[in-house]
Write a protein that holds these residues in place. Structure first.
Motif, short mmCIF file in Angstrom:
data_model
loop_
_atom_site.label_atom_id
_atom_site.label_comp_id
_atom_site.label_asym_id
_atom_site.label_seq_id
_atom_site.Cartn_x
_atom_site.Cartn_y
_atom_site.Cartn_z
N PHE A 98 -2.55 9.50 -1.31
CA PHE A 98 -1.93 8.41 -0.56
C PHE A 98 -2.19 7.06 -1.22
O PHE A 98 -1.32 6.19 -1.22
CB PHE A 98 -2.41 8.43 0.90
CG PHE A 98 -1.60 9.32 1.78
CD1 PHE A 98 -1.33 10.63 1.41
CD2 PHE A 98 -1.10 8.88 2.99
CE1 PHE A 98 -0.57 11.47 2.20
CE2 PHE A 98 -0.33 9.70 3.80
CZ PHE A 98 -0.06 11.00 3.41
N SER A 99 -3.39 6.90 -1.77
CA SER A 99 -3.70 5.66 -2.47
C SER A 99 -2.81 5.48 -3.70
O SER A 99 -2.40 4.36 -4.04
CB SER A 99 -5.17 5.65 -2.89
OG SER A 99 -5.50 4.48 -3.57
N SER A 100 -2.45 6.61 -4.35
CA SER A 100 -1.66 6.55 -5.59
C SER A 100 -0.20 6.18 -5.34
O SER A 100 0.53 5.85 -6.27
CB SER A 100 -1.72 7.90 -6.31
OG SER A 100 -1.01 8.89 -5.60
N ILE A 101 0.26 6.28 -4.06
CA ILE A 101 1.67 5.93 -3.77
C ILE A 101 1.76 4.70 -2.85
O ILE A 101 2.80 4.43 -2.25
CB ILE A 101 2.42 7.12 -3.13
CG1 ILE A 101 1.75 7.57 -1.84
CG2 ILE A 101 2.54 8.27 -4.11
CD1 ILE A 101 2.53 8.64 -1.08
N GLY A 102 0.65 3.98 -2.73
CA GLY A 102 0.67 2.73 -1.97
C GLY A 102 0.52 2.89 -0.47
O GLY A 102 0.89 1.98 0.29
N ARG A 103 0.01 4.02 -0.05
CA ARG A 103 -0.24 4.24 1.37
C ARG A 103 -1.74 4.18 1.65
O ARG A 103 -2.56 4.25 0.73
CB ARG A 103 0.31 5.61 1.81
CG ARG A 103 1.82 5.67 1.80
CD ARG A 103 2.32 7.03 2.28
NE ARG A 103 3.78 7.07 2.39
CZ ARG A 103 4.46 8.15 2.75
NH1 ARG A 103 3.82 9.27 3.03
NH2 ARG A 103 5.78 8.09 2.83
N SER A 104 -2.07 4.08 2.92
CA SER A 104 -3.48 3.95 3.29
C SER A 104 -4.27 5.22 2.95
O SER A 104 -3.90 6.32 3.41
CB SER A 104 -3.62 3.67 4.79
OG SER A 104 -4.96 3.81 5.20
N PRO A 105 -5.34 5.11 2.17
CA PRO A 105 -6.17 6.30 1.88
C PRO A 105 -6.81 6.85 3.15
O PRO A 105 -7.06 8.05 3.24
CB PRO A 105 -7.21 5.77 0.89
CG PRO A 105 -7.22 4.29 1.07
CD PRO A 105 -5.85 3.91 1.50
N HIS A 106 -7.07 5.97 4.13
CA HIS A 106 -7.65 6.44 5.40
C HIS A 106 -6.71 7.43 6.09
O HIS A 106 -7.15 8.45 6.63
CB HIS A 106 -7.92 5.26 6.34
CG HIS A 106 -9.08 4.43 5.92
ND1 HIS A 106 -9.72 3.56 6.78
CD2 HIS A 106 -9.75 4.32 4.74
CE1 HIS A 106 -10.71 2.96 6.15
NE2 HIS A 106 -10.74 3.40 4.91
N LEU A 107 -5.41 7.12 6.06
CA LEU A 107 -4.43 8.02 6.66
C LEU A 107 -4.40 9.34 5.90
O LEU A 107 -4.32 10.42 6.52
CB LEU A 107 -3.05 7.37 6.65
CG LEU A 107 -1.88 8.26 7.14
CD1 LEU A 107 -2.14 8.77 8.54
CD2 LEU A 107 -0.56 7.49 7.07
N GLY A 108 -4.45 9.29 4.59
CA GLY A 108 -4.45 10.51 3.78
C GLY A 108 -5.65 11.39 4.08
O GLY A 108 -5.53 12.63 4.17
N ILE A 109 -6.80 10.75 4.28
CA ILE A 109 -8.03 11.50 4.60
C ILE A 109 -7.88 12.21 5.94
O ILE A 109 -8.17 13.40 6.07
CB ILE A 109 -9.25 10.55 4.62
CG1 ILE A 109 -9.54 10.03 3.20
CG2 ILE A 109 -10.48 11.24 5.20
CD1 ILE A 109 -10.52 8.87 3.17
N ILE A 110 -7.44 11.47 6.95
CA ILE A 110 -7.31 12.03 8.31
C ILE A 110 -6.24 13.11 8.35
O ILE A 110 -6.41 14.17 8.98
CB ILE A 110 -6.99 10.92 9.33
CG1 ILE A 110 -8.18 9.96 9.47
CG2 ILE A 110 -6.64 11.52 10.68
CD1 ILE A 110 -9.46 10.60 10.00
N LEU A 111 -5.11 12.87 7.68
CA LEU A 111 -4.03 13.86 7.67
C LEU A 111 -4.46 15.15 6.97
O LEU A 111 -4.16 16.25 7.43
CB LEU A 111 -2.79 13.28 7.00
CG LEU A 111 -1.55 14.19 6.94
CD1 LEU A 111 -1.15 14.65 8.33
CD2 LEU A 111 -0.39 13.49 6.24
#
Length: 518
Positions: free
Chosen positions: A155-168
């Motif tokens: 998620f960090s690599s595509i400009g999204r929140s890494p926190h959201l990627g972790i939780i998802l």
């Protein structure tokens, strides 16, 4: 000092209650002792139940047996080694974990997940990520840690929140724990417990690790769709766009030697499939029964555990040879030991678990309880579907306090499985309902070991962002995680329950070789 919110107080209460529970080994030991004492008390009251033998059509009177008599205690002591060795879950789980351990140790599961996730188009990244995370639960807790870690990176690599990627990643893998194309050691463990319980209750039924397979395979797609839509339409709005950071992505890309391993694993898979076709397709082939069929019983269905053992072993060894993780025969021997070491905690737990199950069987306590409950359900004219939903809800409520799937099922199965059998529903359906409730609320338990990893990763990303922007980031805590995982848990619970309702009304088989009604 900051005052705790009601949510944080609730989380702390759940955490305290869960931490006070004994470990499974001690818990089953306590239950075994309690069962023996209860049997002695109830045997004096002359409680009994009447059970209909489905084969002979004769009624049998079942009475409570006092386990604390000299004769019973001598019998239990002399038979305990056989009770432990013959515990169904023991042999099934041991074989499955040895074979899966080989594939996991050489890195097959992790590499195949990284290969297909990192190749996903940006527009489909959420869909592909959720799908891959759900399938990654085959790696158990290691899969959970890997998916939430990769979630932050991707998620960090595509400009999204890494926190959201972790939780998802955490929600999809741990919340979708019941869904997979591949059979896991948990499938083997739970089916072994269910089969033991129903046989103790007098039903000659075979419950295999594939008993819920059809439902679980379809659940991958229903969960992928529901979690993707929920994330894109609702959760994504809570997180602002961020700077693109693809620096961490490179170390997760699949290298040439890993690609070579995947090619070899594909060759191994083709050899396995070819062998199965030769032994199954011809009319009177090795895996067909005397009638030339596979159903209702055949060598193919009775050999499921052995075939799964061979399947994972072939895949793991093929990948290991291709990726140069296996260079000589001794390496295979060493890898097989890894699976045995991973089994050690379960092998110890099974000591008291087998004793507890034996006490339940010998005393007839829960058999009589199941008879009384079945009679009550029949007289109340309650259909199977409300009972299935009740099992889902009961399990979902227990799960945050008691995270071990096997521990909960050992407690619930002796009551739930025989009741379903007595009203004509395959106990595998009760096991399925249990697994749905167990999966859905995995992610809201503060007792899960991945929680500390999530907090650590969130802190790491916050520190990086503070260094980059100079803006102080809000501190992430248990409340932060709970506020994000609770909506996902609700979506998973609703999705799986709706799938069960539709499945039931359509009368679809839930697993391979399984009849919904008996």
């Amino acid at each position: 000092m900051k005052k705790e919110s009601k949510t944080e107080k609730f989380i702390r209460v759940v955490e305290r209650i869960g931490n006070k529970l004994p470990d499974p080994f001690m818990l089953f030991g306590i239950f075994a002792v309690c069962t023996a004492i209860i049997s002695a008390i109830l045997s004096k009251i002359n409680i009994e139940g009447v059970m209909l033998d489905r084969i002979t059509g004769l009624q049998t009177v079942v009475r409570i047996e006092n386990l604390l008599t000299f004769n019973k205690m001598r019998e239990i002591l002399s038979n305990f080694p056989d009770v432990y060795i013959n515990f169904p879950s023991l042999k099934i789980v041991l074989m499955m974990m040895i074979a899966i351990g080989v594939a996991e140790e050489v890195g097959f599961f992790e590499v195949i997940m990284r290969k297909y996730l990192l190749k996903a188009p940006k527009g489909l990244i959420t869909l592909v990520f959720v799908f891959v995370c759900i399938v990654s639960n085959i790696m158990s807790d290691a899969g959970v840690i890997l998916t939430l870690t990769l979630g932050g990176v991707v998620f960090s690599s595509i400009g999204r929140s890494p926190h959201l990627g972790i939780i998802l990643g955490y929600a999809a893998c741990n919340g979708g724990f019941c869904a997979n194309f591949l059979v896991s050691s948990l499938d083997a463990l739970l089916s072994g417990i269910t089969e033991q319980v129903v046989k103790d209750a007098g039903f000659d039924l075979s419950i295999s690790p594939l008993s819920n397979y059809y439902f679980m395979a379809v659940a991958i797609f229903t969960l992928t769709i529901s979690l993707t839509i929920f994330t894109e339409k609702f959760i994504m709005k809570l997180f602002p766009e961020e700077e693109i950071d693809a620096t961490k992505l490179e170390k997760y890309r699949v290298n040439d030697i890993e690609n070579r391993g995947l090619k070899f694993s594909f060759y191994g898979l083709m050899i396995f499939v070819a062998g199965m076709l030769v032994l199954s397709v011809p009319k009177n082939s090795f895996f067909r029964n005397e009638m030339g069929e596979f159903l209702p019983k055949s060598p193919l269905l009775s050999s499921v555990v052995s075939l799964l053992f061979i399947f994972f072993l072939v895949i793991g060894i093929s990948y290991g040879i291709g990726a140069k993780k296996i260079k000589k025969g001794k390496d295979v021997y060493t890898l097989l030991q890894v699976g045995v070491r991973k089994c050690a905690p379960l092998l110890v737990t099974f000591l008291t678990c087998a004793l507890f199950m034996e006490f339940l069987n010998k005393s007839n306590v829960l058999k009589i309880l199941a008879i009384k409950m079945a009679d009550l359900i029949k007289s109340a004219n309650v259909g199977p579907l409300p009972l299935l939903i009740l099992v889902i809800i009961l399990t979902a409520l227990m799960n945050p306090f008691m995270t071990s799937a096997s521990t909960k099922w050992v407690l619930l199965a002796p009551i739930v499985a025989p009741v379903f059998a007595m009203i004509g529903i395959n106990p595998a359906y009760a096991q399925l309902a249990y697994r749905l409730g167990d999966s859905a609320t995995n992610i809201i338990s503060p007792l899960h070991p991945a929680i500390t990893v999530i907090l650590g990763l969130m802190l790491e990303y916050n520190l990086e962002k503070e260094k980059r922007t100079g803006i102080k980031q809000p501190e992430a805590g248990f409340g932060t995680i709970f506020a994000l995982t609770l909506p996902y848990s609700t979506v998973i619970l609703i999705t799986l329950t709706l799938q069960l309702v539709v499945w039931y009304f359509l009368g679809l088989p839930i697993g391979i070789g399984m009849e919904n009604f008996i």
